[in-house]
Design an enzyme around this catalytic site. Sequence first.
Site, PDB file in Angstrom:
ATOM      1  N   ASP A  24     124.015 -36.045 -29.692  1.00 13.08           N
ATOM      2  CA  ASP A  24     122.612 -36.117 -30.087  1.00 13.08           C
ATOM      3  C   ASP A  24     121.800 -35.241 -29.142  1.00 13.08           C
ATOM      4  O   ASP A  24     121.853 -35.414 -27.923  1.00 13.08           O
ATOM      5  CB  ASP A  24     122.123 -37.565 -30.003  1.00 13.08           C
ATOM      6  CG  ASP A  24     121.235 -37.944 -31.176  1.00 13.08           C
ATOM      7  OD1 ASP A  24     120.316 -37.164 -31.466  1.00 13.08           O
ATOM      8  OD2 ASP A  24     121.463 -39.007 -31.781  1.00 13.08           O
ATOM      9  N   ASP A  57     117.385 -34.461 -32.833  1.00 13.59           N
ATOM     10  CA  ASP A  57     116.367 -35.481 -33.033  1.00 13.59           C
ATOM     11  C   ASP A  57     114.998 -34.860 -33.299  1.00 13.59           C
ATOM     12  O   ASP A  57     114.574 -33.937 -32.592  1.00 13.59           O
ATOM     13  CB  ASP A  57     116.307 -36.362 -31.780  1.00 13.59           C
ATOM     14  CG  ASP A  57     115.418 -37.569 -31.933  1.00 13.59           C
ATOM     15  OD1 ASP A  57     115.725 -38.412 -32.785  1.00 13.59           O
ATOM     16  OD2 ASP A  57     114.422 -37.673 -31.187  1.00 13.59           O
ATOM     17  N   GLU A  82     117.109 -33.606 -37.719  1.00 13.45           N
ATOM     18  CA  GLU A  82     116.352 -34.716 -38.286  1.00 13.45           C
ATOM     19  C   GLU A  82     114.967 -34.192 -38.657  1.00 13.45           C
ATOM     20  O   GLU A  82     114.275 -33.619 -37.819  1.00 13.45           O
ATOM     21  CB  GLU A  82     116.232 -35.856 -37.275  1.00 13.45           C
ATOM     22  CG  GLU A  82     115.537 -37.084 -37.837  1.00 13.45           C
ATOM     23  CD  GLU A  82     115.200 -38.107 -36.764  1.00 13.45           C
ATOM     24  OE1 GLU A  82     115.188 -39.307 -37.089  1.00 13.45           O
ATOM     25  OE2 GLU A  82     114.930 -37.712 -35.618  1.00 13.45           O
ATOM     26  N   HIS A 100     120.907 -45.485 -37.310  1.00 15.05           N
ATOM     27  CA  HIS A 100     120.363 -46.392 -36.294  1.00 15.05           C
ATOM     28  C   HIS A 100     118.880 -46.682 -36.487  1.00 15.05           C
ATOM     29  O   HIS A 100     118.351 -47.604 -35.856  1.00 15.05           O
ATOM     30  CB  HIS A 100     120.577 -45.790 -34.906  1.00 15.05           C
ATOM     31  CG  HIS A 100     119.824 -44.516 -34.704  1.00 15.05           C
ATOM     32  ND1 HIS A 100     120.159 -43.347 -35.335  1.00 15.05           N
ATOM     33  CD2 HIS A 100     118.725 -44.239 -33.969  1.00 15.05           C
ATOM     34  CE1 HIS A 100     119.313 -42.391 -34.986  1.00 15.05           C
ATOM     35  NE2 HIS A 100     118.428 -42.908 -34.158  1.00 15.05           N
ATOM     36  N   ASP A 101     118.198 -45.917 -37.334  1.00 12.93           N
ATOM     37  CA  ASP A 101     116.773 -46.114 -37.591  1.00 12.93           C
ATOM     38  C   ASP A 101     116.514 -46.832 -38.910  1.00 12.93           C
ATOM     39  O   ASP A 101     115.369 -46.916 -39.352  1.00 12.93           O
ATOM     40  CB  ASP A 101     116.044 -44.761 -37.618  1.00 12.93           C
ATOM     41  CG  ASP A 101     115.817 -44.193 -36.228  1.00 12.93           C
ATOM     42  OD1 ASP A 101     115.754 -44.987 -35.262  1.00 12.93           O
ATOM     43  OD2 ASP A 101     115.706 -42.958 -36.107  1.00 12.93           O
TER      44      ASP A 101
END
Length: 583
Positions: free
Chosen positions: A105, A211, A269, A343-344
């Site tokens: 990440d 991210d 993302e 995870h979100d």
Amino acid sequence: MSELPLAVSKQWWKDAVVYQIYPISYCDSNGDGFGDLNGITSKLDYIKSLGVDVIWLSPIYKSPLADYGYDISDYLDIDPRYGTLADWDNLLKSVHDRGMKLIMDLVVNHTSDEHEWFVESRSSKDNPKRDWYIWRPPKYDAAGNRQPPNNWRSVFQGSAWKFDETTGEYYLHLFVEQQPDLNWENPAVRDAVWDLMKFWLNRGCDGFRMDVINSISKVAGLPDVPVVDPIEEYQRAQQMYINGPRVHEYLREMHEKVLARHDLMTVGEAPFTYDTDAVAEYVLPKNKELQMVFQFELVYIDAKAEALAPKDWKVPELARILTKWQNLKRDEGFWNAVYIENHDQARSVSRFGDDSDEWRSVSAKMLALLPLAQSGTLYVYQGQELGLRNFPRSWGLEEYKDIASQNYWSKGRIKIRRQRQSGSEDVDMTDVLDALQKKARDHGRVPMQWDSTANAGFTTGTPWMRVNDDYKEWNAATQADDSSSVLNFWKGAIALRKQYNVLTYGDFQLLEPQNEQVLAVRRTLDSTAALVILNFSKNTAEIGIETSGYKWMYGNYETPADDDTRILKLRGYEGMVFISEKQ
């Protein structure tokens, strides 16, 4: 032999199945209650058995965990909770030994406020790293009261600016105040980012998930945004930093100086935008930026403007969203990232299926077929392959660890206070708790359910977050031994996807777009065609689709309900895949 069109040109990262791990909640090897790298290493055979090609790790760098690892204090080291660099090296070797790859990440819109760069930046106005972050002097209102530089609201509520007493200025933080935004306008910042990427690539990393990468460029001058919500002191400001004026320049520089020199997987993302042209710019091969991005329109189908406020959704709306992205600039090489959990996000079976005891397994299996209706690289989130569901409504607020959940609760309390001040009497927080139970990010972050032993086999200590109550009956060990389990159904669905290229590369044709229950899609590639038909309801359904010439290949019931080649009858949450191969 003619060259394949861009949309169907084969690449390893297109064929790949990616498994996302949220390390703190995956497997704890030393009993401290936190998942760690050695725990992940111990589960690699399980991951490999799913048919996984790539593992994506959510952040494992040093971090104070203000946002659970997305606030990084040292990009070049592992947080002690997760282990050491030697543990990471061992994990990487073990992944590669099994023929899989590992991606990291990359969180470079912001750092932790404990990162040495920011410690220097805030120390004085003339520090060499002052301009590594975004600082501005205060404004003052007519009464002489100090105010932030503009009216931007943080994603996590309140002002996007934090006053720092040391130098008497504010720094920008689009997310929590412990996450100051880096100043990408500064070439030294970009060079530092390239260096940290090279550090992990030289160590053997196989790529990056990036991210909020569409936030790294802000509008010049950082002006106020129009007031659209007069009740709120600070306003949503995504138009000032989403797909900003220099973001593509920065990513092309990243590609030139780092990415193009390696055979990598890259996925960005891209939240806060449903603009297809804007999103496509990151992905189209001619632009030399990223291979794919996560767009959010599908996973926000059940959310109001406030992401944690749930709303009802309809199958035709789902069909419209899929069609929009599946048919986006295929001839120019646009490539999708296919996912419904991470995870979100709360658990998909609790949002898009039916997580009751009666329908949980059937609807989770139906959702496992949804990726087969889509062209793109498949991403599976830990526990999705087990049909894990949201934790119960009976859990109290203390079990919600996420800052977004806590802020949503606080905002609800403010609403109630205002209602009471205006004379309302019948006010409570039931709707807020209902929303959290349905949509909170916490549901995707509970410890992985490995077996029926204490704490679901996640840890021998006290888990950092409570384990879901159903772990004794619903876990990986139990499902591994059950041929009819969600886990084994996922393995079959992935194997089918790999067997037939049409399920990865085929085009997308929506059938019966106004059907209120059933999503029906035809996929074609060369001489092969596939039908993917999914009933998103516990009620039976009929759909008029010609299936003669197709062979039923896979479904979450043992056989189709009938053999009529003109009218398909689907049982509750039934999903099925048909294949036609012309010689």
